[in-house]
Design a protein around this motif. Sequence first.
Motif, PDB file in Angstrom:
ATOM      1  N   ALA A 342      66.523   2.308  97.117  1.00  0.00           N
ATOM      2  CA  ALA A 342      65.520   3.230  97.672  1.00  0.00           C
ATOM      3  C   ALA A 342      65.817   4.665  97.237  1.00  0.00           C
ATOM      4  N   THR A 343      67.084   5.019  97.114  1.00  0.00           N
ATOM      5  CA  THR A 343      67.449   6.350  96.620  1.00  0.00           C
ATOM      6  C   THR A 343      67.013   6.521  95.176  1.00  0.00           C
ATOM      7  N   ARG A 344      67.249   5.479  94.380  1.00  0.00           N
ATOM      8  CA  ARG A 344      66.840   5.549  92.970  1.00  0.00           C
ATOM      9  C   ARG A 344      65.312   5.635  92.856  1.00  0.00           C
ATOM     10  N   GLN A 345      64.610   4.885  93.679  1.00  0.00           N
ATOM     11  CA  GLN A 345      63.148   4.954  93.677  1.00  0.00           C
ATOM     12  C   GLN A 345      62.659   6.354  94.077  1.00  0.00           C
ATOM     13  N   ALA A 346      63.355   6.955  95.050  1.00  0.00           N
ATOM     14  CA  ALA A 346      62.982   8.311  95.480  1.00  0.00           C
ATOM     15  C   ALA A 346      63.075   9.290  94.318  1.00  0.00           C
ATOM     16  N   LEU A 347      64.127   9.165  93.508  1.00  0.00           N
ATOM     17  CA  LEU A 347      64.283  10.047  92.349  1.00  0.00           C
ATOM     18  C   LEU A 347      63.220   9.759  91.284  1.00  0.00           C
ATOM     19  N   ALA A 348      62.859   8.480  91.144  1.00  0.00           N
ATOM     20  CA  ALA A 348      61.836   8.111  90.157  1.00  0.00           C
ATOM     21  C   ALA A 348      60.500   8.762  90.479  1.00  0.00           C
ATOM     22  N   HIS A 349      60.215   8.947  91.759  1.00  0.00           N
ATOM     23  CA  HIS A 349      58.946   9.557  92.177  1.00  0.00           C
ATOM     24  C   HIS A 349      58.924  11.071  91.958  1.00  0.00           C
ATOM     25  N   LEU A 350      60.029  11.629  91.456  1.00  0.00           N
ATOM     26  CA  LEU A 350      60.082  13.067  91.189  1.00  0.00           C
ATOM     27  C   LEU A 350      59.864  13.399  89.713  1.00  0.00           C
ATOM     28  N   ILE A 351      59.537  12.376  88.914  1.00  0.00           N
ATOM     29  CA  ILE A 351      59.270  12.584  87.496  1.00  0.00           C
ATOM     30  C   ILE A 351      57.756  12.578  87.285  1.00  0.00           C
ATOM     31  N   ASN A 352      57.250  13.691  86.821  1.00  0.00           N
ATOM     32  CA  ASN A 352      55.805  13.821  86.626  1.00  0.00           C
ATOM     33  C   ASN A 352      55.458  13.445  85.175  1.00  0.00           C
ATOM     34  N   VAL A 353      55.305  12.148  84.933  1.00  0.00           N
ATOM     35  CA  VAL A 353      55.074  11.656  83.576  1.00  0.00           C
ATOM     36  C   VAL A 353      53.770  12.194  82.975  1.00  0.00           C
ATOM     37  N   PRO A 354      52.634  12.165  83.698  1.00  0.00           N
ATOM     38  CA  PRO A 354      51.397  12.712  83.100  1.00  0.00           C
ATOM     39  C   PRO A 354      51.538  14.168  82.654  1.00  0.00           C
ATOM     40  N   LEU A 355      52.265  14.976  83.441  1.00  0.00           N
ATOM     41  CA  LEU A 355      52.457  16.372  83.064  1.00  0.00           C
ATOM     42  C   LEU A 355      53.326  16.480  81.813  1.00  0.00           C
ATOM     43  N   VAL A 356      54.372  15.667  81.749  1.00  0.00           N
ATOM     44  CA  VAL A 356      55.258  15.680  80.579  1.00  0.00           C
ATOM     45  C   VAL A 356      54.478  15.291  79.324  1.00  0.00           C
ATOM     46  N   VAL A 357      53.684  14.230  79.426  1.00  0.00           N
ATOM     47  CA  VAL A 357      52.929  13.742  78.267  1.00  0.00           C
ATOM     48  C   VAL A 357      51.909  14.781  77.806  1.00  0.00           C
ATOM     49  N   SER A 358      51.236  15.424  78.754  1.00  0.00           N
ATOM     50  CA  SER A 358      50.201  16.391  78.383  1.00  0.00           C
ATOM     51  C   SER A 358      50.789  17.714  77.906  1.00  0.00           C
ATOM     52  N   SER A 359      51.791  18.222  78.615  1.00  0.00           N
ATOM     53  CA  SER A 359      52.303  19.560  78.303  1.00  0.00           C
ATOM     54  C   SER A 359      53.321  19.562  77.167  1.00  0.00           C
ATOM     55  N   HIS A 361      53.843  16.882  74.955  1.00  0.00           N
ATOM     56  CA  HIS A 361      53.469  16.055  73.802  1.00  0.00           C
ATOM     57  C   HIS A 361      51.993  16.161  73.440  1.00  0.00           C
ATOM     58  N   GLY A 362      51.264  17.033  74.122  1.00  0.00           N
ATOM     59  CA  GLY A 362      49.853  17.188  73.799  1.00  0.00           C
ATOM     60  C   GLY A 362      49.066  15.901  73.940  1.00  0.00           C
ATOM     61  N   GLY A 363      49.507  15.029  74.833  1.00  0.00           N
ATOM     62  CA  GLY A 363      48.849  13.745  75.024  1.00  0.00           C
ATOM     63  C   GLY A 363      49.263  12.692  74.022  1.00  0.00           C
ATOM     64  N   LEU A 364      50.136  13.041  73.054  1.00  0.00           N
ATOM     65  CA  LEU A 364      50.544  12.104  72.009  1.00  0.00           C
ATOM     66  C   LEU A 364      51.800  11.339  72.421  1.00  0.00           C
ATOM     67  N   ALA A 365      51.681  10.586  73.491  1.00  0.00           N
ATOM     68  CA  ALA A 365      52.729   9.696  73.976  1.00  0.00           C
ATOM     69  C   ALA A 365      52.044   8.644  74.835  1.00  0.00           C
ATOM     70  N   THR A 366      52.686   7.489  74.969  1.00  0.00           N
ATOM     71  CA  THR A 366      52.072   6.370  75.680  1.00  0.00           C
ATOM     72  C   THR A 366      52.884   6.044  76.930  1.00  0.00           C
ATOM     73  N   PRO A 367      52.389   6.409  78.121  1.00  0.00           N
ATOM     74  CA  PRO A 367      53.104   6.078  79.357  1.00  0.00           C
ATOM     75  C   PRO A 367      53.273   4.563  79.499  1.00  0.00           C
ATOM     76  N   THR A 368      54.354   4.163  80.159  1.00  0.00           N
ATOM     77  CA  THR A 368      54.643   2.735  80.299  1.00  0.00           C
ATOM     78  C   THR A 368      55.257   2.437  81.664  1.00  0.00           C
ATOM     79  N   VAL A 369      55.090   1.206  82.122  1.00  0.00           N
ATOM     80  CA  VAL A 369      55.710   0.787  83.382  1.00  0.00           C
ATOM     81  C   VAL A 369      57.045   0.101  83.134  1.00  0.00           C
ATOM     82  N   GLY A 370      57.322  -0.249  81.869  1.00  0.00           N
ATOM     83  CA  GLY A 370      58.547  -0.991  81.581  1.00  0.00           C
ATOM     84  C   GLY A 370      58.976  -0.829  80.146  1.00  0.00           C
ATOM     85  N   LEU A 371      59.910  -1.685  79.733  1.00  0.00           N
ATOM     86  CA  LEU A 371      60.450  -1.555  78.385  1.00  0.00           C
ATOM     87  C   LEU A 371      59.639  -2.288  77.329  1.00  0.00           C
TER      88      LEU A 371
END
Length: 580
Positions: A342-359, A361-371
Amino acid sequence: MPLLVLLNMKNFCAKSLGFFFLWFFSCSTPASDPAVRIRIPQDPESLHPLSYGNAIALQLLNLVHQSLLTVDFKDKTIKPLLAVDLPSVRVQDSLSFYTYTIRPEAKWDNGSPITAADVAFTLKLLHSPLLENERWRAQYGFMKDIEYSTASPTTFTITCTGYSPEMKLMTGDFFVLPAYQLDPEGLLSSIPYRLVRQKHDSLALTQNFKKFAAFLSSAAIARDTSFVKGSGPYKLTSWSSGRALLLEKKKNWWAKNLSSQKSGLHANPEKIVYQVVPDNAAALLALKSQQVDVMDNIPLVSFQEMQRDPKYRQLFNFYTPSSYDLIFMGMNGEDPLLKDKATRQALAHLINVPLVVSSLHGGLATPTVGLVHPQEKTFYNSELQPLKFDSQKSIQLLTASGWRKSSSGWEKKINGQTRSLKLNLLYRAGNTDFENMALLFQQNASKVGIPISLQAMESSQINEKLLSRDFDLYFRTLVGNPFSYNLVPLLHTSNAKVGGANVTGFGNRQTDLLLERIAKEERTTEKAILLKELQQKMQEESNMVFLYFQQSKIVVSKKIDSVVVSALKPGYDVLRFIKK
């Protein structure tokens, strides 16, 4: 002014550097130049087929040498190269057998046929003592013997311990090297492959092997034009360290007269020049002035500016193929602070992937749920929802995990002691994407009361910390491919001990069985079910939080026809290029 003087001028300013590259390229590139010119950011260092210098060296070696099998960049399928066909496979008890036949047309540069003896020689090199082949001995350790056919010198069978679907590729995925050139005295020809493996240490003590190893470890094998050659379509003609390498198509290449449509063997460019330009600004200047035909890994802002400019749209084509380079955050599941999922999940919810991809990488990245890459639709778990950026959810999970917020931050009793949730985050120094992503994560964590210390380090230093389990969090790139899902080395609990590759401590008996089944399963439907279950388990545990797959940014001159881009490195198939 002599070129050497220009290179040695200490006070050469950035503006002058740009003019120097324009001068250099324009003076050395005639208007009708048939060569395909590719920018590379660093020198290959070594073109030794066993101990090559870096990924760029491998890119060049793939044009000089050939393996039994290859991967088609166009459709990402495994196809025969030196072999007539894919191997026939037989499994018996704890052994598996892979039978190949080499194409009858396949010849070395001296006109002699490529035979099973050359394959055996190569396998012996991969396991011989006193050579820099440790990674190959580990990677191909499952190959136990090679047996020649009595009916044909070009047919052979490789005997392997155990069986997994990926062995069908791996038994044909190594450069077949010329025994006549690298072992002119026939030292290895008289020693069976299995004895090279069994007598590894004792062979290292013999004078003959010491002499043989000294020859194979010499600088000439790594860079001399008379030695850097194999069965591939190109030969190294010249190499000026730190400046350029020239590869020329062989006039007598064995597959020259074969139909590329039927054989799948392509080699279109007459010449390929790899231009070493470490500085991105200078490389872009050379590209824009059309002194370089191909450039990849272009900085985002520069790529977007060129793409918007009508002048450059007339001169170049722009490509953004996805890659299998996966960016993720790893967490030390053995650390008492992070042992609860649950602690690890809490930290995972602090990563703003859409913001990272847009700001970033200019949208040039593919978000994923797994490997698994989302474009691998059969195996990707599209029903799994990504862990969204949600600070309130993070607080709820921390509370549920037993953490209590105080004036000094989050605290929890662990093993009878009150511990504070303060963490270190490692990332590679010089990687601006990781640096910016780390700063964003630090800010998000600070807002919910979690102090994060950032540590930029060299890759080797990060490796040491990961292997010794001396870390909390880290950002890293996992380089994958669509051909193998044997994840046992990376995720199995047997590799979770100090020194093992499972550095995050992921897994239990249930996930171990899942990984073992995935590694052996050949049926697509069943494998898909297992992989989707693994992706779900990994998201629940959150030892590794998968963020996005990178996309390449490639610019190719419109003087080049037949461009095939791919998710496979280097992102394009130079063998198909046709220069107008």
